[in-house]
Design a protein around this motif. Structure first.
Motif, PDB file in Angstrom:
ATOM      1  N   VAL A 113     -64.451  12.469  61.601  1.00 23.14           N
ATOM      2  CA  VAL A 113     -62.941  13.174  62.014  1.00 23.14           C
ATOM      3  C   VAL A 113     -63.188  14.730  62.054  1.00 23.14           C
ATOM      4  N   TYR A 114     -63.011  15.382  63.192  1.00 25.42           N
ATOM      5  CA  TYR A 114     -63.115  16.741  63.391  1.00 25.42           C
ATOM      6  C   TYR A 114     -62.177  17.257  64.289  1.00 25.42           C
ATOM      7  N   THR A 115     -62.073  18.640  64.437  1.00 25.74           N
ATOM      8  CA  THR A 115     -61.061  19.339  65.382  1.00 25.74           C
ATOM      9  C   THR A 115     -61.861  20.223  66.213  1.00 25.74           C
ATOM     10  N   PRO A 116     -62.293  19.869  67.222  1.00 25.01           N
ATOM     11  CA  PRO A 116     -63.122  20.752  68.399  1.00 25.01           C
ATOM     12  C   PRO A 116     -62.177  21.570  69.058  1.00 25.01           C
ATOM     13  N   TYR A 117     -60.907  21.263  69.145  1.00 26.60           N
ATOM     14  CA  TYR A 117     -60.119  22.083  70.057  1.00 26.60           C
ATOM     15  C   TYR A 117     -58.957  22.242  68.937  1.00 26.60           C
ATOM     16  N   GLY A 118     -58.536  23.401  68.698  1.00 22.78           N
ATOM     17  CA  GLY A 118     -57.252  23.706  67.851  1.00 22.78           C
ATOM     18  C   GLY A 118     -57.058  24.924  67.362  1.00 22.78           C
ATOM     19  N   SER A 119     -56.159  25.701  68.045  1.00 22.91           N
ATOM     20  CA  SER A 119     -55.985  27.285  67.676  1.00 22.91           C
ATOM     21  C   SER A 119     -54.626  27.535  68.270  1.00 22.91           C
ATOM     22  N   SER A 120     -54.492  28.878  68.220  1.00 17.32           N
ATOM     23  CA  SER A 120     -53.298  29.579  68.827  1.00 17.32           C
ATOM     24  C   SER A 120     -53.477  30.995  69.358  1.00 17.32           C
ATOM     25  N   VAL A 121     -52.613  31.239  70.394  1.00 15.87           N
ATOM     26  CA  VAL A 121     -52.648  32.655  70.844  1.00 15.87           C
ATOM     27  C   VAL A 121     -51.221  33.102  71.047  1.00 15.87           C
ATOM     28  N   GLU A 122     -50.979  34.115  70.645  1.00  7.95           N
ATOM     29  CA  GLU A 122     -49.592  34.710  70.514  1.00  7.95           C
ATOM     30  C   GLU A 122     -49.517  36.472  70.860  1.00  7.95           C
ATOM     31  N   TRP A 123     -49.295  36.467  72.302  1.00  9.69           N
ATOM     32  CA  TRP A 123     -49.283  38.032  72.405  1.00  9.69           C
ATOM     33  C   TRP A 123     -47.947  38.771  72.005  1.00  9.69           C
ATOM     34  N   ASP A 124     -48.174  40.175  72.231  1.00 14.53           N
ATOM     35  CA  ASP A 124     -47.008  40.921  71.872  1.00 14.53           C
ATOM     36  C   ASP A 124     -45.907  40.620  72.657  1.00 14.53           C
TER      37      ASP A 124
END
Length: 408
Positions: A113-124
């Motif tokens: 069980v793993y997370t190959p895609y998972g993140s976030s991006v938040e620009w100003d």
């Protein structure tokens, strides 16, 4: 407005494929410390991900590996022509759980069980590229049951199905200038939950001598089919339009081959070559359920890319094992397709870590990754109003990790 909605969905798929702008490999603490090599390395249950065929060669009957990382990403953007500057700092928390059990001398079963895609991006807020992206939140979990069959003393095969489940939330301004009566910029939020798909993994491992291992692993292309996703307009000047959408999000097939060589009882080196078939991602077709909005076909024109990995492991004594590694990761993004929701270029990863063996059954693993992207001056030339958006991007990622291994 129809073209703007189409472009938003285009950006959604780009970020899904690149885990919020970065495609960072973090699928195990031991193997990450060794440059994320592993297709021909057998030292823990992490082999269930890197090459299930290797599960048959684990020394212990039951093996468990659990780990997690903090992923700290920073990207700076600058356009010297217009004196634009912006920065985004983001945190991700990938994790992995692996377990294997040897049923007899030739058959081993495992679960990953793993997370190959998972993140976030938040620009100003209100940065110059807000008409392309404001923020992204992406989560994906893969569940992979596997088997490994040993054929004689020197050869094994393994593999199994992969079940992928994910969700995404994406926001951007509808254009460069539209506001409501109060002066707030009009934006659009795209959200899709419960996206599921199936794929598979298969590989082999060959041990011609006691010191040399050869391995190959293939992970299939997975198509994430987003169906009836929601699109919500905020701060719209008049009555906001409504629609749902359908889109297929391709995650490319990957082929990894490699070897490991044990120079002494204490020192081992490994090399992996990975090929990601990104050329499958030529266009994005988006179907709108609102008949007033035409379907959309958007070019991406990605190219297949390679990653070269080197790792080493040194067993100092019964308590401490040290690891280090390096890799070079090519970007699949071509000139003119460089969008701020996927600000990545060619990169180099520097890794290291160690294991402290508490006793014969329990060990604690530590790892770190420093990922440096080449500075790039590039643009996205398919903005809906016919313009392009570009500048210089500088990106780095730092990721410390910790895990435990247990076996008997």
């Amino acid at each position: 407005m129809r073209k703007l909605l189409s472009l938003t969905l285009l950006a959604l798929v780009g970020s899904s494929a690149f885990a919020g702008g970065y495609r960072v490999s973090i699928q195990g603490q031991k193997q990450l410390a060794m440059g994320h090599t592993g297709v021909a390395v057998v030292n823990s249950a992490e082999v269930a991900f890197f090459n299930p065929a290797g599960m048959a060669y684990l020394d212990k009957k039951f093996n468990l590996s659990v780990g997690g990382n903090g992923l700290f990403a920073n990207t700076k953007f600058q356009n010297s022509q217009y004196n634009w500057e912006a920065e985004t700092n983001n945190l991700g928390t990938p994790f992995s759980i692996y377990a294997t059990y040897r049923l007899n001398d030739w058959f081993t079963a495992g679960l990953a069980v793993y997370t190959p895609y998972g993140s976030s991006v938040e620009w100003d807020q209100n940065w110059q590229g807000a008409h392309l992206v404001n923020n992204i939140d992406l989560a994906a979990i893969f569940v992979q049951p596997s088997i490994s069959v040993r054929i004689g003393e020197h050869f094994s095969i393994g593999g199994g199905p992969i079940f992928a489940s994910g969700s995404v939330n994406f926001n951007r301004n509808v254009d460069r200038s539209t506001t409501n009566a109060g002066g707030q910029r009009t934006d659009l939020t795209i959200e899709s939950k419960g996206i599921t798909a199936w794929g598979y993994t298969a590989g082999f491992m060959f041990n011609p001598t006691d010191k040399l291992r050869l391995g190959m692993n293939y992970r299939s292309e997975i198509i994430m089919e987003a169906r009836d996703g929601d699109a919500t307009f905020n701060d719209y000047p008049t009555t906001a339009p409504s629609t749902k959408f359908n889109a297929d999000l391709p995650l490319p097939a990957e082929l990894t081959v490699g070897l490991s060589y044990k120079f002494t009882d204490k020192f081992l080196m490994a090399f992996d070559y990975n090929r990601a078939m990104w050329s499958v991602y030529e266009n994005l077709n988006v179907d709108f359920t609102n008949p007033a909005l035409p379907d959309s076909n958007n070019p991406r024109n990605y190219k297949s890319s390679s990653t070269y990995r080197v790792g080493m492991q040194y067993v100092a004594n019964d308590k401490f094992t040290f690891r280090a590694g390096w890799y070079f990761d090519e970007s699949p993004v071509q000139d003119g397709y460089f969008a701020p929701e996927t600000p990545r270029n060619d990169s180099m990863g520097y890794t290291g870590g160690l294991t402290y063996q508490v006793n014969s059954k329990l060990g604690v693993d530590f790892s770190f990754l420093y990922l440096h992207f080449d500075e790039v001056d590039n643009s996205y030339d398919y903005v809906s109003d016919g313009s392009s958006f570009g500048g210089t991007y500088k990106s780095v990622v730092f990721s410390p990790g910790i895990g435990v291994t247990y076996g008997f």
